[in-house]
Design a protein around this motif. Structure first.
Motif, PDB file in Angstrom:
ATOM      1  N   LEU A 129       7.937   0.580   0.534  1.00 26.35           N
ATOM      2  CA  LEU A 129       7.172   1.107   1.662  1.00 26.35           C
ATOM      3  C   LEU A 129       6.795   0.001   2.642  1.00 26.35           C
ATOM      4  N   LEU A 130       6.308  -1.114   2.119  1.00 22.52           N
ATOM      5  CA  LEU A 130       5.865  -2.194   3.002  1.00 22.52           C
ATOM      6  C   LEU A 130       7.015  -2.827   3.764  1.00 22.52           C
TER       7      LEU A 130
ATOM      8  N   LYS B  54      -4.385 -13.455  -0.937  1.00 25.07           N
ATOM      9  CA  LYS B  54      -3.485 -13.300   0.197  1.00 25.07           C
ATOM     10  C   LYS B  54      -2.602 -12.071   0.004  1.00 25.07           C
ATOM     11  N   GLY B  55      -2.464 -11.282   1.051  1.00 21.04           N
ATOM     12  CA  GLY B  55      -1.638 -10.091   0.933  1.00 21.04           C
ATOM     13  C   GLY B  55      -1.793  -9.153   2.105  1.00 21.04           C
ATOM     14  N   TRP B  56      -1.201  -7.967   1.963  1.00 19.64           N
ATOM     15  CA  TRP B  56      -1.271  -6.923   2.981  1.00 19.64           C
ATOM     16  C   TRP B  56      -2.500  -6.050   2.737  1.00 19.64           C
ATOM     17  N   VAL B  57      -3.311  -5.831   3.757  1.00 20.97           N
ATOM     18  CA  VAL B  57      -4.390  -4.843   3.656  1.00 20.97           C
ATOM     19  C   VAL B  57      -3.757  -3.475   3.848  1.00 20.97           C
ATOM     20  N   THR B  58      -3.864  -2.631   2.837  1.00 15.61           N
ATOM     21  CA  THR B  58      -3.226  -1.314   2.897  1.00 15.61           C
ATOM     22  C   THR B  58      -4.240  -0.175   2.950  1.00 15.61           C
ATOM     23  N   SER B  59      -5.519  -0.479   2.711  1.00 16.68           N
ATOM     24  CA  SER B  59      -6.543   0.563   2.769  1.00 16.68           C
ATOM     25  C   SER B  59      -7.907  -0.085   2.900  1.00 16.68           C
ATOM     26  N   ILE B  60      -8.767   0.562   3.662  1.00 20.91           N
ATOM     27  CA  ILE B  60     -10.157   0.118   3.768  1.00 20.91           C
ATOM     28  C   ILE B  60     -11.021   1.327   4.039  1.00 20.91           C
TER      29      ILE B  60
ATOM     30  N   PRO C 202      12.769  -6.430   5.367  1.00 18.17           N
ATOM     31  CA  PRO C 202      11.500  -6.945   4.879  1.00 18.17           C
ATOM     32  C   PRO C 202      10.880  -7.978   5.804  1.00 18.17           C
ATOM     33  N   THR C 203      11.688  -8.680   6.597  1.00 18.31           N
ATOM     34  CA  THR C 203      11.117  -9.685   7.483  1.00 18.31           C
ATOM     35  C   THR C 203      10.290  -9.050   8.588  1.00 18.31           C
TER      36      THR C 203
ATOM     37  N   GLU D 187      -0.541   5.704   4.475  1.00 21.52           N
ATOM     38  CA  GLU D 187      -0.197   6.936   3.770  1.00 21.52           C
ATOM     39  C   GLU D 187       0.999   6.755   2.841  1.00 21.52           C
ATOM     40  N   GLY D 188       0.860   7.289   1.639  1.00 14.33           N
ATOM     41  CA  GLY D 188       1.959   7.264   0.684  1.00 14.33           C
ATOM     42  C   GLY D 188       1.907   6.116  -0.301  1.00 14.33           C
ATOM     43  N   LEU D 189       1.063   5.122  -0.078  1.00 11.93           N
ATOM     44  CA  LEU D 189       0.977   3.996  -0.992  1.00 11.93           C
ATOM     45  C   LEU D 189       0.120   4.376  -2.194  1.00 11.93           C
ATOM     46  N   ASP D 190       0.729   4.301  -3.400  1.00 13.02           N
ATOM     47  CA  ASP D 190       0.054   4.667  -4.647  1.00 13.02           C
ATOM     48  C   ASP D 190      -0.447   6.107  -4.617  1.00 13.02           C
TER      49      ASP D 190
END
Length: 284
Positions: A88-89, A235-241, A136-137, A118-121
């Protein structure tokens, strides 16, 4: 007394040939002996030199364990959930912070209280495993609110995004709340950055509005600040808050961060103090 002439001893041609042949054989044997002796001496020296070299070469040889990361063996170790996150990412072009800015811009005077990729996990969502539409880049940089230069994509998109609102395109779904507590749902295409839909929540009760208005008045930390606190830790992608109360009834920003190994960590960041009060790592 008569002296007879001394008789000269003659040698037959056959005997001469035999003597010549015998001499040649002796010469050949002598030469072979000399060559054999030289070859044996050379072989002994070569064996000695090889033995000495073997003592040095192992120290100059790189072990296979020094192979670069990202090899097929490491990829094979991803769990099913990690593989889905990676898939997804890899399609997402619009980072959390860009989606947040777009969502808030749709509601005058509004404040962001929730934003989810939307759709993550979420196995129940049909768009949970979209077909890749970008490399991916082009995915958001794993540094939370600050995307890398590769991830800085204009709203028009540069990675041949899917049409706005198409089933295969990942989406950000946001909740933006007005000062009086009126909530709006804003859906953003996570590839092109375009707003797919924006509408007030028709099912909201007066009690719901009061609760939301109270929360946004107490949250002195912005969602972007909370995201930075979380990504400074991992370190990473913020996917939800999301702005919510924890088990102790304290107001927190719950921030999901997916790290470079595609594991997810959920942080509780105090919405007033900006400190991490809880951290949960999803092992899947």
């Amino acid at each position: 007394m008569r002296f007879e002439p001394r008789r000269t001893k003659t040698v037959s041609p056959r005997t001469r040939r035999l003597r010549l042949a015998g001499g040649a054989l002796c010469a050949t044997a002598l030469a072979a002996t000399l060559v054999t002796g030289c070859g044996q001496d050379s072989g002994d020296r070569t064996a000695a030199e090889t033995s000495e070299a073997a003592k040095v070469l192992p120290n100059q040889t790189t072990s296979p364990s020094g192979s670069v990361s990202g090899s097929p063996s490491e990829t094979a170790q991803l769990t099913e959930d990690q593989s889905k996150r990676k898939e997804l990412l890899s399609t997402v072009k619009v980072t959390f912070d860009k989606a947040a800015t777009t969502a808030v811009g749709e509601v005058s005077g509004g404040k962001l209280t929730d934003l989810d990729l939307e759709g993550l996990d979420d196995e129940d969502d049909a768009s949970g495993s979209p077909s890749p539409t970008g490399s991916p880049t082009g995915s958001p940089s794993p540094d939370g609110a600050s995307p890398s230069p590769e991830a800085s994509v204009s709203p028009s998109g540069t990675g041949s995004p899917s049409p706005s609102g198409s089933a295969g395109s990942p989406k950000w779904v946001a909740e933006v709340v007005e000062e009086d507590g009126t909530a709006h749902e804003v859906t953003i295409d996570a590839v092109s950055g375009e707003v797919i839909d924006s509408a007030p929540d028709a099912d909201q009760s007066d009690a719901d509005k009061k609760e939301l208005a109270d929360r946004i008045s107490k949250a002195t930390q912005t969602p972007e600040q909370a995201a930075k606190v979380a990504t400074d830790k991992t370190k990473g992608w913020v996917t939800s808050i999301g702005l919510d109360e924890n088990d102790s009834k304290a107001l927190v920003w719950q921030v999901d961060v997916v790290s470079e190994d595609y594991k997810k960590t959920t942080f509780d960041v105090d919405a007033a103090k900006g400190t991490i009060t809880d951290e949960q790592v999803d092992d899947d």
